[in-house]
Motif scaffolding. Sequence first.
Motif, PDB file in Angstrom:
ATOM      1  N   SER A 293       0.738  -1.296   0.017  1.00  0.00           N
ATOM      2  CA  SER A 293       0.059   0.165  -0.132  1.00  0.00           C
ATOM      3  C   SER A 293       0.914   1.335  -0.047  1.00  0.00           C
ATOM      4  O   SER A 293       1.558   1.583   1.095  1.00  0.00           O
ATOM      5  N   THR A 294       0.970   1.895  -1.044  1.00  0.00           N
ATOM      6  CA  THR A 294       1.908   3.129  -1.299  1.00  0.00           C
ATOM      7  C   THR A 294       1.195   4.436  -1.142  1.00  0.00           C
ATOM      8  O   THR A 294       2.023   5.345  -0.862  1.00  0.00           O
ATOM      9  N   GLY A 295      -0.335   4.492  -1.038  1.00  0.00           N
ATOM     10  CA  GLY A 295      -0.905   6.045  -1.045  1.00  0.00           C
ATOM     11  C   GLY A 295      -0.962   6.473  -2.389  1.00  0.00           C
ATOM     12  O   GLY A 295      -1.490   7.647  -2.331  1.00  0.00           O
ATOM     13  N   ASN A 296      -0.752   5.697  -3.443  1.00  0.00           N
ATOM     14  CA  ASN A 296      -0.968   6.138  -4.632  1.00  0.00           C
ATOM     15  C   ASN A 296      -1.494   4.962  -5.381  1.00  0.00           C
ATOM     16  O   ASN A 296      -1.239   3.721  -5.542  1.00  0.00           O
ATOM     17  N   THR A 297      -2.851   5.172  -5.843  1.00  0.00           N
ATOM     18  CA  THR A 297      -3.718   4.017  -6.382  1.00  0.00           C
ATOM     19  C   THR A 297      -2.983   3.356  -7.608  1.00  0.00           C
ATOM     20  O   THR A 297      -3.033   2.422  -7.811  1.00  0.00           O
ATOM     21  N   VAL A 298      -2.567   4.213  -8.712  1.00  0.00           N
ATOM     22  CA  VAL A 298      -1.906   3.690  -9.886  1.00  0.00           C
ATOM     23  C   VAL A 298      -0.734   2.830  -9.418  1.00  0.00           C
ATOM     24  O   VAL A 298      -0.683   1.867 -10.104  1.00  0.00           O
TER      25      VAL A 298
END
Length: 430
Positions: A293-298
């Motif tokens: 989970s990076t905080g960026n959906t893409v």
Amino acid sequence: MDFINILFFFCLLNGLLALSELYFFGTFTHVPLKKHHYVFYTALMYIIYGLEIYVKMSFIFTTAIEVLALFSFGCLILRCRPWLSGITAILAITIMQIINGLFQTMTQIVYGWGVPLGNFEKLLLAAISLTSVISVFIAYRYTIKSFYGRKIALTQQVLILLLPTLFILLILQFIISSSSSIGFLSQLTNAGHMILELSALGCLVAVLYAYHRLLTGFELELKNTMLEQQAASQQDYIDELKYRYEQTRSFRHDIKNHWTILENLIQKEELIKAQEYLGKLKDVTDKTSFPCSTGNTVIDMLLSSKLGLAAQKEIHVDCTVKIPAKSSLDDLDLCIVFSNAVDNAINALSTLTEGNKYLLLSAMQKGSFFMIEAENSRCMKDSSPIVFGIGLNNIKAVAQKYNGTISIEDGPDFFRLNVLFLIPQHQTYH
């Protein structure tokens, strides 16, 4: 009146020119500037201008000193790359001399009759000189806008500008050096100088436009390469989605049976077996969830597919990627970096037949720096050198777009790729 002339023409106009030159240098190279940089550079230029007047140097020599001063300031004080400092210094001085040369020639045409100047004419001359400095600043702003209006990467390809810009600068030395005479008979010469200076301006605009179009072509080529890579990897995405769907459907179908088994184990007070069974269920749910989970959906979707494939190949993955919510990083650029870095690691690990197969992926922002690190294991017997293929070259191109760099650590049993971006939040180019 002499004191006023010194205060206006030497202190004010030269100071404004020095500030404009440094502003152009910092903005063009994406190097953040502080107040003390402007103070130091302006003081340095005052010293150089004073020495030029005192020693009465030739115009060509004074130009060389000014270029060298801006180049040295960029390399030593601003820590800018030498190749970028060189072309930026030459470009800044060339633009300044073209604009100043045009206004100087216009002034000689207007006041070249040998008639003593009155107060009104002197005020008009001061207004023309101030307009010249303002025009230099406007020309700097226009050049910056033409380069960065569409976020085109500034790489070593900017050296293409070196020879034509240097040639234009040398032509200017001849034009300005030969326009020192003022008088009625020099009017035709001044008109010729005006034509040559306008031609030099047109040549510089044409060179900058051609380079701008060239960079646009490079950018389109990079995007096309990325699209080709994405098209080639669509089947991998489909296979990964099918794999996760089948796992989820199977887990949902058997969930009631799992609860029944756990209930029976607890009723029989076989707690150790119940804990073991729960552990197996946890492994199953982990395989059906997003690995990072990076905080960026893409990027989450991209890494979900890529790292899912790594798990299928029995590669241990550790992902600690955090993408800042608000930054100037483009999603396409991030996809290029992460996609190529993970693909290269998975391809290398696929050929690994012995030892621990692992992939460590991390990213974080510290101040104006965004750092990405990808490390994977490798066979100690494999001593083949790292070759910069399309993947690493694409990563390098993206890093240079943000004034960053990449570094590689090639150990006996590991390979580590470090990518550094410089993303100052206060700089925008519109």
